[in-house]
Design an enzyme around this catalytic site. Structure first.
Site, PDB file in Angstrom:
ATOM      1  N   CYS A  52       0.729  -1.074  -0.097  1.00  0.00           N
ATOM      2  CA  CYS A  52       0.031   0.080   0.054  1.00  0.00           C
ATOM      3  C   CYS A  52       0.858   1.195  -0.026  1.00  0.00           C
ATOM      4  O   CYS A  52       2.136   0.991   0.226  1.00  0.00           O
ATOM      5  CB  CYS A  52      -0.883  -0.045   1.281  1.00  0.00           C
ATOM      6  N   HIS A  53       0.442   2.666  -0.257  1.00  0.00           N
ATOM      7  CA  HIS A  53       1.183   3.536  -0.281  1.00  0.00           C
ATOM      8  C   HIS A  53       0.963   4.649   0.834  1.00  0.00           C
ATOM      9  O   HIS A  53       1.080   5.730   0.743  1.00  0.00           O
ATOM     10  CB  HIS A  53       1.223   4.302  -1.764  1.00  0.00           C
TER      11      HIS A  53
ATOM     12  N   HIS B 299      -4.198   0.099   6.579  1.00  0.00           N
ATOM     13  CA  HIS B 299      -5.152   1.629   6.809  1.00  0.00           C
ATOM     14  C   HIS B 299      -5.494   1.867   8.223  1.00  0.00           C
ATOM     15  O   HIS B 299      -6.013   2.890   8.395  1.00  0.00           O
ATOM     16  CB  HIS B 299      -6.434   1.025   6.075  1.00  0.00           C
TER      17      HIS B 299
ATOM     18  N   ARG C 216     -18.535  19.466   9.835  1.00  0.00           N
ATOM     19  CA  ARG C 216     -17.351  19.943  10.822  1.00  0.00           C
ATOM     20  C   ARG C 216     -16.129  19.253  10.371  1.00  0.00           C
ATOM     21  O   ARG C 216     -15.005  19.811  10.075  1.00  0.00           O
ATOM     22  CB  ARG C 216     -17.575  19.344  11.999  1.00  0.00           C
TER      23      ARG C 216
END
Length: 457
Positions: free
Chosen positions: A171-172, A201, A285
């Site tokens: 993954c990057h 992640h 928000r």
């Protein structure tokens, strides 16, 4: 000795360009046999054209072959790059968003966790297993470099069923986040030193420092925390994703003390805190981009078409190095030149606080001996606890696939943090059933068979 790189899912022309382009920069890989494989002949031909133009532009001696037969492409490969999406944007990604939305569950990306990640895992793992089966027969010593999501589910499932196949998930998010934080702080990313670990992640920067002119290192966490708290540090929006301000992750830094590796739009749906029915104030928000992935898919397809056309018409192609790890790994193994990457591997004591066998993301030494993960023992308990909420979902999805037990699909959905915070059990069951029915043509046959029995009971 010439290396063979098999690329499964090579119709992803831009991604293929990045990985193969990186490889061609290394002398040990510049004469590689590149076997491109895809089921879409048109896209495969486009990718071959781009690959050959990169070879010509760099003046190297690599060769390209194209294949629609997977085993043929894998024959005698040294490295197997995997990058595909089963079911594509239309219909599968659309289905993964529209059915949950009908039941009151809103998502942002839905490719890694949650009900969308579960469904993608059920569609994807059997095809990864098929690659492993072919690798056993025609290239048993090759290394699989997997870029396919849901990463943690996929890597756990591969290790559980094919422990003899060498593989690493890439993954990057680690190197990408480090660069983003450097941009926020206004410093050179090359001056950073960091250490990171966790699950894909949801890994955290345990140390995040900058090299000083005198050779010492300064902890950058105080500047990040202070800057976010007093408003002096404004998280920069990634220019590639203008709808996605990076506020969720800074808020979590404020709460748990460490910065997580994956983007705010992903992280918002990994926890129960940010996307809540009746709380549009939270959406506003934190700038949470609902239904982001479908929008991104449409934009990427159009962008890929335009870029592929430009590549086809160009006499030469500029081949810049990307920040992906694949070519670095291939070069390190081919030459013995050591490198350090962040890889997703089966947990064999590498993070002792997490379950054996789950997929963890840790620093790995790579050289002629292959991928060598390091042990990380100092992850704070609040971070481990957050990871476990995600691991529950991953474990049950893998258990469903390994044991061919449809009930565990429902169990995975009911234990997903975001789903459980929004929906009652009856709704979770109904939503899961509707998704299984809608995806029937993309799922293993045993799921359809058990679903029919379950539905008629």
């Amino acid at each position: 000795m010439t290396k063979k790189i098999a690329f499964i899912g090579a119709g992803s022309t831009i991604f293929m360009k990045n990985i193969i382009g990186d490889a061609l920069h290394y002398a040990a890989l510049s004469d590689a046999h590149i076997a491109l494989m895809d089921i879409d002949q048109t896209r495969l031909d486009e990718s071959a054209l781009v690959a050959n133009k990169m070879i010509s532009s760099l003046g190297v001696s690599a060769t390209v072959t194209t294949h629609t037969n997977q085993r043929e492409a894998l024959m005698d490969a040294d490295f197997v790059v995997v990058a595909f999406q089963i079911g594509g944007y239309d219909p599968c990604t659309i289905t993964d968003f529209e059915i949950p939305k009908k039941h009151g569950l809103r998502q942002t990306i839905a490719d890694t966790l949650g009900i969308g990640g579960i469904m993608r895992g059920l569609r994807t793992v059997p095809h990864l297993w098929a690659i492993c089966e072919d690798m056993r027969i025609v290239c048993p010593d090759a290394l699989m470099l997997n870029y396919v999501n849901p990463m943690a589910i996929n890597m756990w499932a591969i290790a559980a069923k094919y422990p003899d196949i060498k593989h690493v998930g890439l993954c990057h998010s680690v190197q990408g986040t480090a660069k983003e934080l450097a941009t926020d702080l206004g410093i050179d990313p090359e001056s950073l030193r960091y250490r990171c670990a966790g699950i894909n992640h949801m890994a955290y920067f345990l140390n995040f420092e900058q090299r000083q002119p005198n050779g010492t290192y300064e902890d950058l966490y105080p500047a990040l925390r202070k800057g976010y708290a007093n408003g002096s540090l404004k998280p920069k929006t990634n220019p590639d994703q203008p709808r996605c301000p990076n506020l969720v992750r800074y808020e979590m830094l404020n709460r748990v003390g460490y910065f997580v590796t994956e983007s705010s739009e992903h992280f918002a749906e990994y926890t129960p805190y940010f996307i809540k029915n009746g709380r549009d104030d939270l959406i506003e928000r934190f700038g949470i981009p609902l239904d982001e992935y479908p929008k991104r898919c449409v934009e990427q397809v159009e962008g890929w078409k335009a870029q592929a056309e430009a590549f086809k018409n160009a006499d030469k192609i500029e081949v810049c190095k990307s920040h992906e790890y694949a070519a670095t790994i291939m070069n390190a193994i081919a030459t013995g030149e050591p490198a350090v990457i962040y890889g997703n591997v089966a947990n064999d004591g590498f993070i002792p606080q997490l379950p054996d066998g789950c997929a963890v993301e840790v620093p790995c030494l790579v050289d002629a001996n292959g991928i060598q993960p390091t042990v990380v023992t100092d992850i704070p308990p609040q971070l481990i606890a957050l990871m476990r909420t995600n691991i529950n979902v991953q474990e049950l999805t893998v258990a469903a696939l390994i044991n061919q037990d449809i009930d565990h699909i429902y169990h995975a959905a009911m234990l997903d943090p975001h789903t459980a915070a929004e929906l009652d059990l009856d709704t979770i069951w109904a939503m899961t059933s509707e998704l299984l029915e809608a995806h029937a043509n993309w799922l293993p046959t045993w799921i359809a068979e058990q679903f029919k029995k379950k539905d008629s009971a």
